[in-house]
Design an enzyme around this catalytic site. Structure first.
Site, PDB file in Angstrom:
ATOM      1  N   GLY A  48       0.772  -1.251   0.000  1.00  0.00           N
ATOM      2  CA  GLY A  48       0.000   0.000   0.000  1.00  0.00           C
ATOM      3  C   GLY A  48       0.794   1.286   0.000  1.00  0.00           C
ATOM      4  N   ASP A 103       0.793   3.739   4.431  1.00  0.00           N
ATOM      5  CA  ASP A 103      -0.335   4.414   3.791  1.00  0.00           C
ATOM      6  C   ASP A 103      -1.473   4.687   4.765  1.00  0.00           C
ATOM      7  OD1 ASP A 103      -0.805   1.701   4.063  1.00  0.00           O
ATOM      8  OD2 ASP A 103      -1.572   1.388   2.043  1.00  0.00           O
ATOM      9  N   ASP A 106      -5.216   1.228  10.395  1.00  0.00           N
ATOM     10  CA  ASP A 106      -6.620   0.884  10.619  1.00  0.00           C
ATOM     11  C   ASP A 106      -6.723   0.375  12.058  1.00  0.00           C
ATOM     12  OD1 ASP A 106      -9.271   0.300   9.274  1.00  0.00           O
ATOM     13  OD2 ASP A 106      -8.726  -1.758   9.679  1.00  0.00           O
TER      14      ASP A 106
END
Ligand code: IMP
Ligand code: MG
Length: 178
Positions: A48, A103, A106
């Site tokens: 990512g 990136d 979460d």
């Protein structure tokens, strides 16, 4: 494009190119001044972060190196909570200032794992630059030294972020339509 379809799912434009550029410039400015006189090793997290890392390193005005590691914790649009190392560290970490480039954070499970691994190699310092964070999904407690922006707990694609491997090529960030 306002709406895109990636593998049969519909996504709506969420973060524009202008906003992305502004975020990268701000982070790069802070990193350049904080690391003045140093020679950091950037560690990008594949897959990512490859686009964010490429944008960021081209704004670095200090001598620096970059390497990449690869971990997997996601399948489809759900975090699997289990981290697998796919490509490990092969650079000398000991005695270096390390700047991890990610990136998105979460749950934070992937990054927590990587940060703990890095500390085992006795770096001089470890900091984290992350394009975006989903605070409502975050279950860990590490700090993000250079955070681009906070976003809601929705699934996003583009700017390196994927849905099942697709959508990384989109130059802007799109959010899953519910
Ligand atoms: P975490 O371990 O739950 O923090 O997941 C982190 C990794 O999952 C990131 O490095 C991303 O590659 C991926 N990820 C998390 N959220 C998203 C998303 O909304 N879209 C695409 N990939 C994501
Ligand atoms: Mg990632």
């Amino acid at each position: 494009m306002e709406i895109v379809e990636v593998k049969g799912k519909v996504f709506r434009k969420f973060i524009t190119r202008e906003k992305i550029d502004q975020v990268v410039n701000t982070l790069a400015g802070r990193i350049n001044s904080d690391y003045a006189g140093e020679n950091p090793l950037l560690i990008g997290v594949l897959n990512g972060a490859f686009i964010f890392a490429a944008d960021l390193i081209r704004k670095m005005e200090i001598p620096c190196q970059i390497s990449f590691v690869k971990y997997a914790s996601y399948t489809g649009t759900q975090s699997s909570k289990k981290v697998t190392e796919l490509i490990g560290l092969n650079e000398e970490i000991k005695g270096r200032h390390i700047l991890v480039v990610e990136d998105i954070v979460d749950s934070g499970i992937t990054m927590d794992h990587l940060l703990k691994e890095l500390h085992k190699y006795r770096p001089l310092s470890v900091r984290l630059a992350c394009f975006c964070l989903k605070p409502d999904a975050f279950v860990k407690d590490f700090s993000i030294d250079y955070l681009g922006m906070e976003i809601p707990n929705d699934f996003v694609v583009g700017y390196g972020l994927d849905y099942d491997g697709y959508g990384r090529n989109l130059p802007e960030i799109y959010k899953l339509e519910n």
